[in-house]
Design a protein around this motif. Structure first.
Motif, PDB file in Angstrom:
ATOM      1  N   ALA A 202       0.827  -1.205   0.000  1.00  0.00           N
ATOM      2  CA  ALA A 202       0.000   0.000   0.000  1.00  0.00           C
ATOM      3  C   ALA A 202       0.863   1.258   0.000  1.00  0.00           C
ATOM      4  O   ALA A 202       0.536   2.251  -0.670  1.00  0.00           O
ATOM      5  N   PHE A 203       1.995   1.216   0.729  1.00  0.00           N
ATOM      6  CA  PHE A 203       2.905   2.365   0.771  1.00  0.00           C
ATOM      7  C   PHE A 203       3.476   2.652  -0.609  1.00  0.00           C
ATOM      8  O   PHE A 203       3.516   3.808  -1.048  1.00  0.00           O
ATOM      9  N   LEU A 204       3.926   1.592  -1.315  1.00  0.00           N
ATOM     10  CA  LEU A 204       4.440   1.784  -2.673  1.00  0.00           C
ATOM     11  C   LEU A 204       3.361   2.334  -3.589  1.00  0.00           C
ATOM     12  O   LEU A 204       3.624   3.185  -4.440  1.00  0.00           O
ATOM     13  N   GLY A 205       2.135   1.808  -3.415  1.00  0.00           N
ATOM     14  CA  GLY A 205       1.036   2.297  -4.236  1.00  0.00           C
ATOM     15  C   GLY A 205       0.732   3.760  -3.979  1.00  0.00           C
ATOM     16  O   GLY A 205       0.553   4.552  -4.916  1.00  0.00           O
ATOM     17  N   LEU A 206       0.684   4.147  -2.696  1.00  0.00           N
ATOM     18  CA  LEU A 206       0.408   5.535  -2.343  1.00  0.00           C
ATOM     19  C   LEU A 206       1.555   6.458  -2.721  1.00  0.00           C
ATOM     20  O   LEU A 206       1.346   7.657  -2.950  1.00  0.00           O
ATOM     21  N   LEU A 207       2.759   5.908  -2.775  1.00  0.00           N
ATOM     22  CA  LEU A 207       3.924   6.713  -3.131  1.00  0.00           C
ATOM     23  C   LEU A 207       3.998   6.968  -4.636  1.00  0.00           C
ATOM     24  O   LEU A 207       4.441   8.042  -5.073  1.00  0.00           O
ATOM     25  N   THR A 208       3.563   5.996  -5.419  1.00  0.00           N
ATOM     26  CA  THR A 208       3.740   6.088  -6.875  1.00  0.00           C
ATOM     27  C   THR A 208       2.462   6.438  -7.631  1.00  0.00           C
ATOM     28  O   THR A 208       2.513   7.181  -8.612  1.00  0.00           O
ATOM     29  N   LEU A 209       1.310   5.931  -7.194  1.00  0.00           N
ATOM     30  CA  LEU A 209       0.070   6.177  -7.922  1.00  0.00           C
ATOM     31  C   LEU A 209      -0.329   7.654  -7.990  1.00  0.00           C
ATOM     32  O   LEU A 209      -0.775   8.117  -9.047  1.00  0.00           O
ATOM     33  N   PRO A 210      -0.218   8.441  -6.898  1.00  0.00           N
ATOM     34  CA  PRO A 210      -0.569   9.865  -7.007  1.00  0.00           C
ATOM     35  C   PRO A 210       0.239  10.590  -8.082  1.00  0.00           C
ATOM     36  O   PRO A 210      -0.311  11.436  -8.802  1.00  0.00           O
ATOM     37  N   LEU A 211       1.528  10.281  -8.203  1.00  0.00           N
ATOM     38  CA  LEU A 211       2.347  10.910  -9.239  1.00  0.00           C
ATOM     39  C   LEU A 211       1.862  10.507 -10.626  1.00  0.00           C
ATOM     40  O   LEU A 211       1.810  11.337 -11.543  1.00  0.00           O
ATOM     41  N   ILE A 212       1.499   9.232 -10.785  1.00  0.00           N
ATOM     42  CA  ILE A 212       0.991   8.754 -12.075  1.00  0.00           C
ATOM     43  C   ILE A 212      -0.333   9.435 -12.412  1.00  0.00           C
ATOM     44  O   ILE A 212      -0.539   9.917 -13.533  1.00  0.00           O
ATOM     45  N   LEU A 213      -1.254   9.495 -11.429  1.00  0.00           N
ATOM     46  CA  LEU A 213      -2.562  10.108 -11.663  1.00  0.00           C
ATOM     47  C   LEU A 213      -2.425  11.602 -11.949  1.00  0.00           C
ATOM     48  O   LEU A 213      -3.103  12.141 -12.832  1.00  0.00           O
ATOM     49  N   PHE A 214      -1.531  12.265 -11.212  1.00  0.00           N
ATOM     50  CA  PHE A 214      -1.291  13.692 -11.456  1.00  0.00           C
ATOM     51  C   PHE A 214      -0.740  13.901 -12.865  1.00  0.00           C
ATOM     52  O   PHE A 214      -1.212  14.780 -13.611  1.00  0.00           O
ATOM     53  N   SER A 215       0.259  13.104 -13.226  1.00  0.00           N
ATOM     54  CA  SER A 215       0.907  13.259 -14.527  1.00  0.00           C
ATOM     55  C   SER A 215      -0.089  13.061 -15.662  1.00  0.00           C
ATOM     56  O   SER A 215      -0.163  13.867 -16.599  1.00  0.00           O
ATOM     57  N   TYR A 216      -0.893  12.006 -15.574  1.00  0.00           N
ATOM     58  CA  TYR A 216      -1.813  11.716 -16.669  1.00  0.00           C
ATOM     59  C   TYR A 216      -3.011  12.657 -16.697  1.00  0.00           C
ATOM     60  O   TYR A 216      -3.561  12.922 -17.774  1.00  0.00           O
TER      61      TYR A 216
END
Length: 309
Positions: A202-216
């Motif tokens: 969950a930590f990896l997901g929360l660390l990486t997914l927001p950046l992906i969602l923001f970027s896209y």
């Protein structure tokens, strides 16, 4: 005092116990694995030898191809061996080693995908500053951070697995030694291990997914502001392949590592998706939909023909 038999090896059940389909599965997964090896090796070779591809996007893509090559090689060779073997066993040490590298490459790929999303955001939303923002030191630091995060995540989870004692059933209802499949076989309470794995995932997901969602989200906004349909089509083509990989990888991996393991067929199908199929699709998507890669491949083939002629 009750005698306890310590397990020295596990038995991998594989995809199913139907022996009549084993040969067919062997051929199918052998073809998939060979295509994965060939596709990712070709991508690495093209990116390395063609100077036109020495830009941040392909720097990340080269590492992604290496990760996919390694990710698939952790599990598929053993799976192929078990398809043709009556004794589908793996030592406890071999099992934990497999889970270590599986978690390492999976966690690193999750972090790398977020770096690639940011790279596409910088290229599309800030094209004039792209070469300044995405400089070589920053790209190297992003890739190094991805590897470091993947390594630490795998190291912590696999160090704690040594605290478990396996003394009951040694049958793993899976085709590989993923950590969620090992917990039900422990004689000691694996609750702390389950919480650690779910928490780190969950930590990896929360660390990486927001950046992906923001970027896209910014990329989509920028694409919609393009007036000419030709420009929109080119931009969508550039990003759709990366977005497809992200959705396939994240959706199935998070489902597997956050949800409780049940040993169901669905879990095995989901694992095949993110550990086998995604590694096959990456070079296909990037090579067939990317004009720069196809042009680089043609240049490389022409050079080989000229040198041989």
């Amino acid at each position: 005092m009750k005698n306890v038999s310590i397990i020295t090896e596990f038995v991998l059940l594989g995809l199913s116990s139907d022996s009549q389909l084993q040969a067919l599965r062997f051929v199918l997964f052998l073809v998939i694995y060979l295509l994965t090896l060939m596709g990712n090796l070709v991508m690495i070779l093209i990116i390395r030898v063609d100077s036109h591809l020495h830009i941040p996007m392909y720097f990340f893509l080269g590492h992604l191809s290496f990760l996919d090559l390694s990710f698939s090689s952790v599990t598929v060779p053993k799976m192929l061996q078990n398809f043709l073997s009556l004794k589908k066993s793996i030592s406890v040490l071999g099992c934990i080693t497999q889970s270590f590298f599986f978690t390492l490459f999976g966690g690193t790929e999750a972090c790398l995908l977020s770096a690639m999303a940011y790279d596409r955001y910088a290229a599309i939303c800030h094209p004039l500053l792209y070469s300044v923002v995405m400089n070589r030191p920053l790209c190297t630091a992003m890739v190094s951070t991805a590897w470091a995060m993947g390594f630490l995540n795998s190291l912590v989870n696999n160090l704690f697995i040594h605290k478990l004692h396996f003394c009951g059933s040694n049958i793993i209802s899976h085709f590989s030694c993923e950590l969620p499949s090992l917990f039900p076989l422990s004689c000691t309470d694996p609750t702390a291990n389950k919480l650690l794995l779910s928490g780190s995932s969950a930590f990896l997901g929360l660390l990486t997914l927001p950046l992906i969602l923001f970027s896209y989200s910014r990329i989509i906004s920028a694409i919609l502001s393009i007036r000419f349909s030709g420009g929109q089509g080119k931009a969508f083509s550039t990003c759709s392949s990366h977005l497809t990989v992200v959705l396939l990888f994240y959706g199935t991996a998070l489902f597997r590592y956050i949800c409780l393991p049940s040993g169901s067929l669905l879990e095995r199908v989901v694992s095949i998706q993110y550990s086998v199929i995604t590694s096959l699709l990456n070079p296909v998507i990037y090579s067939l939909k990317n004009q720069e890669v196809k042009a680089a491949l043609q240049r490389m083939l022409r050079q080989q023909m000229c040198s041989s002629g």
